[in-house]
Motif scaffolding. Sequence first.
Motif, PDB file in Angstrom:
ATOM      1  N   CYS A 137       0.846  -1.209   0.000  1.00  0.00           N
ATOM      2  CA  CYS A 137       0.000   0.000   0.000  1.00  0.00           C
ATOM      3  C   CYS A 137       0.872   1.247   0.000  1.00  0.00           C
ATOM      4  N   MET A 138       1.883   1.275   0.878  1.00  0.00           N
ATOM      5  CA  MET A 138       2.762   2.448   0.926  1.00  0.00           C
ATOM      6  C   MET A 138       3.423   2.659  -0.431  1.00  0.00           C
ATOM      7  N   TYR A 139       3.936   1.577  -1.035  1.00  0.00           N
ATOM      8  CA  TYR A 139       4.646   1.732  -2.304  1.00  0.00           C
ATOM      9  C   TYR A 139       3.721   2.133  -3.443  1.00  0.00           C
ATOM     10  N   ALA A 147      -6.205   2.777  -0.554  1.00  0.00           N
ATOM     11  CA  ALA A 147      -7.476   2.213  -0.071  1.00  0.00           C
ATOM     12  C   ALA A 147      -7.914   1.043  -0.948  1.00  0.00           C
ATOM     13  N   ARG A 148      -7.750   1.173  -2.264  1.00  0.00           N
ATOM     14  CA  ARG A 148      -8.180   0.086  -3.158  1.00  0.00           C
ATOM     15  C   ARG A 148      -7.392  -1.187  -2.890  1.00  0.00           C
ATOM     16  N   ILE A 207       4.261   9.452   3.431  1.00  0.00           N
ATOM     17  CA  ILE A 207       3.166   8.523   3.134  1.00  0.00           C
ATOM     18  C   ILE A 207       3.322   7.415   4.163  1.00  0.00           C
ATOM     19  N   GLU A 208       2.286   7.180   4.974  1.00  0.00           N
ATOM     20  CA  GLU A 208       2.441   6.295   6.130  1.00  0.00           C
ATOM     21  C   GLU A 208       1.149   5.564   6.479  1.00  0.00           C
ATOM     22  N   PRO A 209       0.654   4.742   5.531  1.00  0.00           N
ATOM     23  CA  PRO A 209      -0.630   4.082   5.760  1.00  0.00           C
ATOM     24  C   PRO A 209      -0.629   3.150   6.982  1.00  0.00           C
ATOM     25  N   MET A 210      -1.718   3.235   7.743  1.00  0.00           N
ATOM     26  CA  MET A 210      -1.992   2.291   8.821  1.00  0.00           C
ATOM     27  C   MET A 210      -3.153   1.424   8.352  1.00  0.00           C
ATOM     28  N   ILE A 211      -2.906   0.124   8.253  1.00  0.00           N
ATOM     29  CA  ILE A 211      -3.882  -0.814   7.687  1.00  0.00           C
ATOM     30  C   ILE A 211      -4.267  -1.827   8.769  1.00  0.00           C
ATOM     31  N   GLN A 267       1.883  -0.653   9.791  1.00  0.00           N
ATOM     32  CA  GLN A 267       2.192   0.663   9.206  1.00  0.00           C
ATOM     33  C   GLN A 267       3.618   0.672   8.671  1.00  0.00           C
ATOM     34  N   TRP A 268       3.788   1.348   7.538  1.00  0.00           N
ATOM     35  CA  TRP A 268       5.124   1.645   7.005  1.00  0.00           C
ATOM     36  C   TRP A 268       5.125   3.116   6.623  1.00  0.00           C
ATOM     37  N   GLU A 269       6.275   3.759   6.704  1.00  0.00           N
ATOM     38  CA  GLU A 269       6.339   5.201   6.413  1.00  0.00           C
ATOM     39  C   GLU A 269       7.641   5.577   5.730  1.00  0.00           C
TER      40      GLU A 269
END
Length: 265
Positions: free
Chosen positions: A138-140, A160-161, A211-215, A241-243
Amino acid sequence: MNVIIKTREDIEKMRIAGRLAAEVLEMIEPYVKPGVSTGELNRICHDYIVNEQKAIPAPLNYGAAPGRAGFPKSICTSINQVVCHGIPNEKKILKNGDILNIDITVIKEGYHGDTSKMFLVGDVQPFNQRLVQVTRECMYKGIQQVKPGARLSDIGQVIARHAHANHFSVVEEYCGHGIGRGFHEDPQVLHYEGYGNRNDCVLQEGMTFTIEPMINAGKKGTKLLGDGWTAVTRDRRPSAQWEHTILVTADGYEILTLRKDEQAP
Ligand code: MF3
Ligand code: CO
Ligand code: CO
């Protein structure tokens, strides 16, 4: 919204701060093992940032205000159901099967570098390994949207997708952010499709943001614990999470916090 476009001089210093933050994650890797406390990991990172890098750990005392204590430690350590901003603690011992995010922000010559990664502690259940991998993807996917003329909302859309295609959910209460002399500058970088027509923005060369999505494995909701910092999933299922800190270049992006060991897809 006041998005600061960085000059060449700013960018040179952002590269240095970004590299230092990445190097803390490289340095700490061999210490992340079952039996170590997050308090110990905090101490090792703090000493390295202050004594070796001659830099400042940005989280320490961050957010202090009249009537509110700042963040008490130098890094964030978020285990399993902790979404973000976990507080390192001598009594919190890593155990086999944990998934752990370590989030590092350093200040060097007035500029911030902010990055985090997930660590698998011992043998991790395949489901949780998949959560960690999909979150990295997602982060990438978000990073790969970055170029002049793209919109901030393109980033949240692909994140999100991809999360939803894997039956995971995206945290909405915390987001990415502009970064530079300020830790959290404009714009807010949402990891979901939530801008409507407001606060979206067209990316321009010289912008720097994270950019640091938490999933979440389960539902998207989060809850703040009584310490005022630790965010957990409401359903107590795990979160990852990755950032990275990203620069918008003339034809795309540069990852300012790339690690030596890291293969960007
Ligand atoms: N590094 C976090 C971020 O990605 C912020 C941590 S603030 C703290 O934005 F106070 F919790 F440390
Ligand atoms: Co950040
Ligand atoms: Co961070």
